[in-house]
Design a protein around this motif. Structure first.
Motif, PDB file in Angstrom:
ATOM      1  N   VAL A  23       9.057   6.253   5.398  1.00 27.61           N
ATOM      2  CA  VAL A  23      10.225   6.393   4.521  1.00 27.61           C
ATOM      3  C   VAL A  23       9.917   5.849   3.128  1.00 27.61           C
ATOM      4  N   LEU A  24       9.274   4.705   3.064  1.00 21.01           N
ATOM      5  CA  LEU A  24       9.028   4.036   1.777  1.00 21.01           C
ATOM      6  C   LEU A  24       7.956   4.725   0.939  1.00 21.01           C
ATOM      7  N   PHE A  25       6.925   5.284   1.599  1.00 22.46           N
ATOM      8  CA  PHE A  25       5.776   5.834   0.868  1.00 22.46           C
ATOM      9  C   PHE A  25       5.505   7.311   1.135  1.00 22.46           C
ATOM     10  N   GLY A  26       6.151   7.903   2.126  1.00 18.98           N
ATOM     11  CA  GLY A  26       5.935   9.310   2.433  1.00 18.98           C
ATOM     12  C   GLY A  26       5.404   9.493   3.841  1.00 18.98           C
ATOM     13  N   ALA A  27       5.760  10.617   4.452  1.00 21.93           N
ATOM     14  CA  ALA A  27       5.392  10.903   5.852  1.00 21.93           C
ATOM     15  C   ALA A  27       3.884  10.821   6.066  1.00 21.93           C
ATOM     16  N   GLY A  28       3.496  10.121   7.126  1.00 22.41           N
ATOM     17  CA  GLY A  28       2.089  10.000   7.502  1.00 22.41           C
ATOM     18  C   GLY A  28       1.266   9.099   6.603  1.00 22.41           C
ATOM     19  N   TYR A  29       1.937   8.287   5.801  1.00 20.52           N
ATOM     20  CA  TYR A  29       1.246   7.438   4.828  1.00 20.52           C
ATOM     21  C   TYR A  29       0.337   6.417   5.526  1.00 20.52           C
ATOM     22  N   LYS A  30      -0.824   6.170   4.939  1.00 23.58           N
ATOM     23  CA  LYS A  30      -1.762   5.159   5.445  1.00 23.58           C
ATOM     24  C   LYS A  30      -1.898   4.035   4.422  1.00 23.58           C
ATOM     25  N   LEU A  31      -1.877   2.797   4.903  1.00 28.49           N
ATOM     26  CA  LEU A  31      -2.024   1.636   4.027  1.00 28.49           C
ATOM     27  C   LEU A  31      -3.403   1.602   3.372  1.00 28.49           C
ATOM     28  N   THR A  32      -3.461   1.016   2.166  1.00 29.71           N
ATOM     29  CA  THR A  32      -4.702   0.912   1.400  1.00 29.71           C
ATOM     30  C   THR A  32      -5.141  -0.554   1.351  1.00 29.71           C
ATOM     31  N   PRO A  33      -6.108  -0.954   2.201  1.00 35.12           N
ATOM     32  CA  PRO A  33      -6.567  -2.348   2.174  1.00 35.12           C
ATOM     33  C   PRO A  33      -7.245  -2.684   0.843  1.00 35.12           C
ATOM     34  N   ILE A  34      -6.930  -3.881   0.303  1.00 36.59           N
ATOM     35  CA  ILE A  34      -7.605  -4.322  -0.921  1.00 36.59           C
ATOM     36  C   ILE A  34      -8.325  -5.662  -0.740  1.00 36.59           C
ATOM     37  N   LYS A  35      -7.930  -6.432   0.293  1.00 33.43           N
ATOM     38  CA  LYS A  35      -8.564  -7.739   0.492  1.00 33.43           C
ATOM     39  C   LYS A  35      -8.372  -8.181   1.928  1.00 33.43           C
ATOM     40  N   ASP A  36      -9.467  -8.597   2.576  1.00 34.83           N
ATOM     41  CA  ASP A  36      -9.365  -9.158   3.922  1.00 34.83           C
ATOM     42  C   ASP A  36      -8.703 -10.525   3.851  1.00 34.83           C
ATOM     43  N   LEU A  37      -7.919 -10.838   4.882  1.00 31.75           N
ATOM     44  CA  LEU A  37      -7.273 -12.141   4.982  1.00 31.75           C
ATOM     45  C   LEU A  37      -8.042 -13.023   5.961  1.00 31.75           C
ATOM     46  N   GLY A  38      -7.572 -14.238   6.175  1.00 31.70           N
ATOM     47  CA  GLY A  38      -8.281 -15.201   7.021  1.00 31.70           C
ATOM     48  C   GLY A  38      -8.360 -14.835   8.487  1.00 31.70           C
ATOM     49  N   GLN A  39      -7.456 -13.985   8.969  1.00 37.48           N
ATOM     50  CA  GLN A  39      -7.465 -13.578  10.367  1.00 37.48           C
ATOM     51  C   GLN A  39      -8.173 -12.233  10.519  1.00 37.48           C
ATOM     52  N   PRO A  40      -9.080 -12.113  11.491  1.00 34.41           N
ATOM     53  CA  PRO A  40      -9.825 -10.863  11.668  1.00 34.41           C
ATOM     54  C   PRO A  40      -8.885  -9.658  11.803  1.00 34.41           C
ATOM     55  N   GLY A  41      -9.198  -8.595  11.069  1.00 37.61           N
ATOM     56  CA  GLY A  41      -8.417  -7.364  11.149  1.00 37.61           C
ATOM     57  C   GLY A  41      -7.157  -7.352  10.303  1.00 37.61           C
ATOM     58  N   GLN A  42      -6.816  -8.461   9.661  1.00 40.56           N
ATOM     59  CA  GLN A  42      -5.626  -8.547   8.807  1.00 40.56           C
ATOM     60  C   GLN A  42      -6.053  -8.400   7.345  1.00 40.56           C
ATOM     61  N   TYR A  43      -5.230  -7.723   6.546  1.00 35.73           N
ATOM     62  CA  TYR A  43      -5.612  -7.488   5.160  1.00 35.73           C
ATOM     63  C   TYR A  43      -4.388  -7.325   4.262  1.00 35.73           C
ATOM     64  N   ALA A  44      -4.584  -7.672   2.997  1.00 33.44           N
ATOM     65  CA  ALA A  44      -3.579  -7.402   1.965  1.00 33.44           C
ATOM     66  C   ALA A  44      -3.758  -5.954   1.534  1.00 33.44           C
ATOM     67  N   CYS A  45      -2.636  -5.311   1.241  1.00 32.20           N
ATOM     68  CA  CYS A  45      -2.664  -3.899   0.875  1.00 32.20           C
ATOM     69  C   CYS A  45      -2.356  -3.714  -0.599  1.00 32.20           C
TER      70      CYS A  45
END
Length: 190
Positions: A23-45
């Motif tokens: 709804v916020l970004f459009g149907a089928g939207y995929k997040l764009t990672p820009i930076k890994d965070l301290g927990q494995p697999g977690q990232y800022a978008c």
């Protein structure tokens, strides 16, 4: 043995369910990672949204990935007061009885019925380190902070999981009060 943990200070942010991301970004939207965070697999978008409460809003609140089963907005108490919401202190994912809020993205808006929390102080820890420290999942510990504004933080939840890396999370209110810096080493008391 002295038990220690690095600290990570969390600014206001949100985790999105795919249905809300669409709804916020459009149907089928995929997040764009820009930076890994301290927990494995977690990232800022790269993606941000406006978080709108009864008394105001915050523009450009960062989305963290990956997507989750339910949308969750994490604020510090100071943030919540500023926009007029009264969230409880909760562990991540415990959203029953939490207030809702409005999210506005480039493609649309979502009126959440629930999902706003102040995250409880917690420490992510892997099972091997937990065993070495004599800690079990859901244990409650205290943390000693040294320095010019040294203090003891009580009611810190231990979260033990195989995919966790040792790191304590506090919000900006607590980080600022204790003059903490990201990656600063703190002592775990029991």
């Amino acid at each position: 043995m002295k038990r220690t943990t690095p600290v990570g200070i969390s600014n206001k942010h949100l985790h999105l369910a795919q249905k809300d991301l669409d709804v916020l970004f459009g149907a089928g939207y995929k997040l764009t990672p820009i930076k890994d965070l301290g927990q494995p697999g977690q990232y800022a978008c790269d993606e941000t949204v406006e978080v709108v409460g009864p008394k105001g809003s915050f523009k450009k609140v960062r989305v963290l990935g990956p997507v989750r089963s339910e949308t969750q907005v994490e604020l510090a108490f100071t943030d919540a007061i500023q926009i007029g919401v009264n969230p409880p202190v909760r562990d991540s994912g415990q959203l029953e009885g939490t207030p809702g809020i409005t999210l506005v993205g480039p493609a649309g808006k979502v009126d959440l019925e629930r999902g706003v929390i102040v995250a409880c102080r917690h420490i992510h820890i892997d099972p091997a380190t937990a065993t070495e420290y004599g800690i079990k999942d859901k244990d409650i510990v205290s943390i000693k902070i040294d320095g010019p504004r040294g203090m003891i933080l009580n009611e810190v939840l231990m979260r033990v999981r195989e995919d966790f890396a040792l790191e304590m999370h506090v919000d900006t209110d607590e980080g600022n009060a204790a003059m903490l810096k990201n990656s600063q080493i703190l002592e775990i008391l029991k």
